[in-house]
Design an enzyme around this catalytic site. Structure first.
Site, PDB file in Angstrom:
ATOM      1  N   SER A 145       0.855  -1.199   0.000  1.00 48.44           N
ATOM      2  CA  SER A 145       0.000   0.000   0.000  1.00 48.44           C
ATOM      3  C   SER A 145       0.884   1.240   0.000  1.00 48.44           C
ATOM      4  O   SER A 145       2.084   1.155   0.289  1.00 48.44           O
ATOM      5  CB  SER A 145      -0.865  -0.025   1.266  1.00 48.44           C
ATOM      6  OG  SER A 145      -1.409   1.239   1.543  1.00 48.44           O
ATOM      7  N   TYR A 158      -3.651  -0.770   9.895  1.00 51.07           N
ATOM      8  CA  TYR A 158      -3.425  -0.916   8.446  1.00 51.07           C
ATOM      9  C   TYR A 158      -2.011  -0.463   8.103  1.00 51.07           C
ATOM     10  O   TYR A 158      -1.278  -1.147   7.387  1.00 51.07           O
ATOM     11  CB  TYR A 158      -4.474  -0.095   7.691  1.00 51.07           C
ATOM     12  CG  TYR A 158      -4.487  -0.350   6.202  1.00 51.07           C
ATOM     13  CD1 TYR A 158      -5.114  -1.469   5.671  1.00 51.07           C
ATOM     14  CD2 TYR A 158      -3.869   0.536   5.317  1.00 51.07           C
ATOM     15  CE1 TYR A 158      -5.131  -1.697   4.298  1.00 51.07           C
ATOM     16  CE2 TYR A 158      -3.885   0.313   3.952  1.00 51.07           C
ATOM     17  CZ  TYR A 158      -4.518  -0.805   3.443  1.00 51.07           C
ATOM     18  OH  TYR A 158      -4.527  -1.034   2.078  1.00 51.07           O
TER      19      TYR A 158
HETATM   20  P1  NAD Z   1     -11.780  -5.182  -1.222  1.00 50.07           P
HETATM   21  O1  NAD Z   1     -12.327  -4.910   0.124  1.00 50.07           O
HETATM   22  O2  NAD Z   1     -12.631  -4.909  -2.424  1.00 50.07           O
HETATM   23  O3  NAD Z   1     -11.211  -6.670  -1.309  1.00 50.07           O
HETATM   24  C1  NAD Z   1     -10.560  -7.301  -0.253  1.00 50.07           C
HETATM   25  C2  NAD Z   1     -10.557  -8.791  -0.492  1.00 50.07           C
HETATM   26  O4  NAD Z   1     -10.011  -9.458   0.662  1.00 50.07           O
HETATM   27  C3  NAD Z   1     -11.967  -9.338  -0.699  1.00 50.07           C
HETATM   28  O5  NAD Z   1     -11.926 -10.359  -1.661  1.00 50.07           O
HETATM   29  C4  NAD Z   1     -12.287  -9.922   0.664  1.00 50.07           C
HETATM   30  O6  NAD Z   1     -13.275 -10.915   0.627  1.00 50.07           O
HETATM   31  C5  NAD Z   1     -10.916 -10.471   1.054  1.00 50.07           C
HETATM   32  N1  NAD Z   1     -10.830 -10.737   2.491  1.00 50.07           N
HETATM   33  C6  NAD Z   1     -10.960  -9.840   3.496  1.00 50.07           C
HETATM   34  N2  NAD Z   1     -10.880 -10.465   4.691  1.00 50.07           N
HETATM   35  C7  NAD Z   1     -10.690 -11.790   4.420  1.00 50.07           C
HETATM   36  C8  NAD Z   1     -10.551 -12.954   5.230  1.00 50.07           C
HETATM   37  N3  NAD Z   1     -10.615 -12.897   6.566  1.00 50.07           N
HETATM   38  N4  NAD Z   1     -10.362 -14.151   4.626  1.00 50.07           N
HETATM   39  C9  NAD Z   1     -10.343 -14.237   3.269  1.00 50.07           C
HETATM   40  N5  NAD Z   1     -10.474 -13.169   2.451  1.00 50.07           N
HETATM   41  C10 NAD Z   1     -10.652 -11.964   3.027  1.00 50.07           C
HETATM   42  O7  NAD Z   1     -10.470  -4.302  -1.301  1.00 50.07           O
HETATM   43  P2  NAD Z   1      -9.371  -4.087  -2.443  1.00 50.07           P
HETATM   44  O8  NAD Z   1      -9.194  -2.623  -2.559  1.00 50.07           O
HETATM   45  O9  NAD Z   1      -9.642  -4.903  -3.648  1.00 50.07           O
HETATM   46  O10 NAD Z   1      -8.110  -4.655  -1.647  1.00 50.07           O
HETATM   47  C11 NAD Z   1      -7.276  -5.692  -2.104  1.00 50.07           C
HETATM   48  C12 NAD Z   1      -5.899  -5.490  -1.493  1.00 50.07           C
HETATM   49  O11 NAD Z   1      -5.330  -4.269  -1.993  1.00 50.07           O
HETATM   50  C13 NAD Z   1      -5.902  -5.366   0.033  1.00 50.07           C
HETATM   51  O12 NAD Z   1      -4.765  -5.998   0.562  1.00 50.07           O
HETATM   52  C14 NAD Z   1      -5.825  -3.854   0.230  1.00 50.07           C
HETATM   53  O13 NAD Z   1      -5.259  -3.518   1.466  1.00 50.07           O
HETATM   54  C15 NAD Z   1      -4.897  -3.482  -0.917  1.00 50.07           C
HETATM   55  N6  NAD Z   1      -4.921  -2.069  -1.303  1.00 50.07           N
HETATM   56  C16 NAD Z   1      -6.035  -1.497  -1.830  1.00 50.07           C
HETATM   57  C17 NAD Z   1      -5.984  -0.159  -2.202  1.00 50.07           C
HETATM   58  C18 NAD Z   1      -7.140   0.566  -2.811  1.00 50.07           C
HETATM   59  O14 NAD Z   1      -7.014   1.758  -3.081  1.00 50.07           O
HETATM   60  N7  NAD Z   1      -8.241  -0.069  -3.064  1.00 50.07           N
HETATM   61  C19 NAD Z   1      -4.811   0.581  -2.019  1.00 50.07           C
HETATM   62  C20 NAD Z   1      -3.710  -0.057  -1.464  1.00 50.07           C
HETATM   63  C21 NAD Z   1      -3.764  -1.382  -1.121  1.00 50.07           C
END
Ligand code: NAD
Length: 253
Positions: A145, A158
């Protein structure tokens, strides 16, 4: 250029949390490059399964809750029994909790650390054991991130977890490069997914963020597929322990 360098034909990728958002785009990107996908999700990701099958690849889901590590042996057993070998792991599943540090609860600390860091480490360890047993090498890609580089506000667990992801990406690369295992990370900038829905719903915060991104827009899930395919491919064989920002220029400012 030899484009076969980027081909993942016949490979098996484990992608955690691929029912939505970035994980779904990553699973589809890897499938388009030739991978069969073993998804790790709390329930069957019907849409992702359909998308992967529509490009002619196999999709198998393992139901697992990554707040706990007990599910990890079963994930490996299932991947090997379905596909015979594992080539790629993408540690994508992640959660976020927002609260002032002064009021932050132990539960919000533990839940986030367990999914975002502890399970990432122990799933990587289990997959690396399989890579070593296969004598095949392999690729591990962690989703980090901007808060692997910056402090953030109101997201203490986080920030701790994602800073930790950057750290263990380096540590695991140092220990496992000798087995031809490449451990790297991708640090997404601001992407329009569930994870950032609260930020985008706040009109003022949303505008501040867009104004600060040199590319002038939020990232879309598809922006992440190419970098992930690259790190999963032979083209990245000599990249170890690096966290690539895919951020529309956010960190360059
Ligand atoms: P999202 O919330 O849409 O997806 C998160 C995913 O993790 C989902 O598939 C959810 O079901 C799964 N998950 C959560 N808890 C879980 C558990 N206990 N067991 C199994 N699966 C679980 O969010 P996203 O934005 O697609 O995030 C994906 C990754 O990218 C994450 O690690 C997030 O921290 C990272 N990220 C996202 C952003 C952003 O801007 N969206 C930025 C930086 C990092």
């Amino acid at each position: 250029m030899n484009m076969d360098l980027f081909s993942l034909t016949g490979k098996t990728a484990i992608v955690t949390g691929c029912n939505t958002g970035l994980g779904q785009a990553i699973a589809l990107g890897l499938a388009k490059a030739g991978c069969n996908i073993l998804g790790v999700n709390r329930s069957l990701p019907v849409e992702t399964q359909q998308q992967v099958e529509a490009v002619g690849r196999k999709f198998v889901n393992v139901e697992a809750d990554l707040t706990k590590t007990e599910c990890i042996p079963h994930i490996i057993e299932r991947a090997v029994s379905e596909f015979k070998h594992i080539d790629i792991l993408v540690n994508n599943a992640g959660i976020i909790r927002r609260e002032d540090a002064i009021n932050f609860t132990e539960e919000d600390w533990d839940d986030v650390m367990n999914v975002n860091l502890k399970s990432v480490f122990f799933l990587s360890q289990a997959v690396a054991k399989q890579f070593i047993a296969q004598n095949s090498g392999g690729k591990i890609i962690n989703i980090a991130s901007m808060l692997s580089f910056q402090g953030g506000i109101r997201v203490p667990s986080y920030t701790a977890s994602k800073s930790g992801v950057l750290g263990i990406t380096r540590l695991l690369a140092n220990e496992w490069a000798k087995y031809n295992i490449n451990v790297n990370a991708i640090a997404p900038g601001y992407f329009a997914t569930n994870n950032t829905a609260a930020l985008r719903a706040d009109e003022k915060r949303n505008q501040e963020i867009v104004d600060r991104i040199p590319a002038g827009r939020w990232g879309t899930s598809d922006d992440l597929a190419g970098p992930c395919v690259f790190l999963a491919s032979e083209a990245a064989n000599y990249i170890h322990g690096y966290t690539i920002a895919v951020d529309g220029g956010w960190l360059a400012r």
